[in-house]
Design an enzyme around this catalytic site. Structure first.
Site, PDB file in Angstrom:
ATOM      1  N   SER A   1     -59.915 -65.304   8.138  1.00 19.31           N
ATOM      2  CA  SER A   1     -60.825 -64.314   8.189  1.00 19.31           C
ATOM      3  C   SER A   1     -60.785 -63.243   7.795  1.00 19.31           C
ATOM      4  O   SER A   1     -61.500 -63.628   5.966  1.00 19.31           O
ATOM      5  CB  SER A   1     -60.489 -63.097   9.528  1.00 19.31           C
ATOM      6  OG  SER A   1     -61.563 -63.033  10.334  1.00 19.31           O
TER       7      SER A   1
ATOM      8  N   ASP B   1     -62.791 -68.816  13.097  1.00 20.98           N
ATOM      9  CA  ASP B   1     -61.580 -67.907  12.864  1.00 20.98           C
ATOM     10  C   ASP B   1     -60.849 -68.509  12.707  1.00 20.98           C
ATOM     11  O   ASP B   1     -59.822 -68.633  13.707  1.00 20.98           O
ATOM     12  CB  ASP B   1     -61.876 -66.786  13.259  1.00 20.98           C
ATOM     13  CG  ASP B   1     -61.840 -65.803  12.514  1.00 20.98           C
ATOM     14  OD1 ASP B   1     -60.539 -65.596  13.072  1.00 20.98           O
ATOM     15  OD2 ASP B   1     -62.389 -64.288  12.834  1.00 20.98           O
TER      16      ASP B   1
END
Length: 292
Positions: free
Chosen positions: A49, A165
């Site tokens: 991320s 993610d």
């Protein structure tokens, strides 16, 4: 992919595992700054991320100051409110700026093969939930997949896979950077903490807070396992910051810098990097004249 670094002089090859956390991940910039200042080299980088954005940029350019300056210019009025970011669901976090386009511009078409350091970005396969470690092709595309939090970003198509993610499978990829060849792993965890949900559980109607804290609890449990692969875990005190508070970059970056400085002695000892000799007066004058 960049070539692996050889172990020279008996000193351990250092891997940096940077976790997710939205704006809290700006602390990674401070961590890298402190390591550079201490002349402790980073040989491998893996990121999830926001950690993939900072790590990918550094691996591609080694110019952490440039990235710092970009975020230091972000003002509160430029950042979208969380409700607006969720409503648009197009990946825009800043007013008047497309995050994906900004990322492409920053990376300037860099591929993993062109990176100055070996780098891997962690994403999650939507269909299977499996971890996907990306180490080839466009760095910007890999980072976009790694940061694709579903409530804000659209999933990223990569080959036959649909990716989101990386926090859903590996919040702080210490194991990934270990597998890349690191002898000594520094993990930077900015968001995986256990949250006491007592208040939310007993307060009717507080569903949004319960969902948010449940997500953090899952991230905490996932991170606990992979962090066992780290030789040292840095935890900058940034949990009180909201994930969209990019306008507080200065405070967050400094938190990462101070946390690293506080642990430098342990890092040096365990990784085999001796303490730097004090600078001579001539060296200090030279730094001042050169503007460093």
């Amino acid at each position: 992919m960049a070539e692996k670094i050889s172990n020279q002089g008996g000193r351990k090859k250092i891997g940096l595992a940077l976790g997710g956390g939205g704006a809290k991940g700006l602390a990674h910039i401070g961590v890298i700054k402190a390591l550079e200042e201490a002349k402790i080299p980073i040989d491998f980088v893996a990121g999830t991320s926001m950690g993939s954005l900072v790590g990918g940029w550094y691996a591609a350019t080694r110019n952490i100051k440039f990235l710092e300056n970009i975020f230091l210019k972000v003002e509160k009025d430029n950042v979208l409110a969380e409700e607006e970011a969720r409503r648009h669901n197009d990946g825009n976090l800043f007013k008047g700026k497309n995050f994906a386009a900004l990322l492409e511009k920053l990376m300037d078409g860099k591929t993993f093969e062109q990176c100055e350091l070996p780098f891997q970005a962690v994403a999650t396969n939507v269909e299977t939930g499996q971890e996907v470690d990306i180490n080839e092709g466009s760095v910007a595309e890999a980072v976009k997949a790694s940061v694709a939090l579903p409530i804000v970003f659209q999933p990223v198509k990569r080959g036959e896979e649909l990716l989101v993610d990386g926090v859903f499978c590996n919040p702080v990829p210490a194991d990934v950077v270990r597998e890349m060849g690191a002898d000594f792993v520094i993990a930077v965890d900015v968001s995986s903490r256990w949250i006491n949900m007592t208040k939310e559980l007993v307060t009717p109607g507080n569903m949004e807070a319960l969902i948010r804290h449940s997500y953090l609890a899952i991230e905490y449990q996932l991170a606990r396992k992979v962090l066992k692969q780290a030789d040292i875990v840095l935890r900058p005190p940034v949990m009180t910051y909201d994930w969209l508070e990019f306008f507080r970059a200065d405070e967050i970056i400094k938190a990462g810098y101070r946390e690293t400085k506080a642990n430098l002695a342990e890092i040096r000892e365990k990784a085999g990097y001796p303490k730097q000799a004090p600078k001579t007066i001539a060296a200090k004058i030279s730094e001042i004249l050169s503007g460093n």
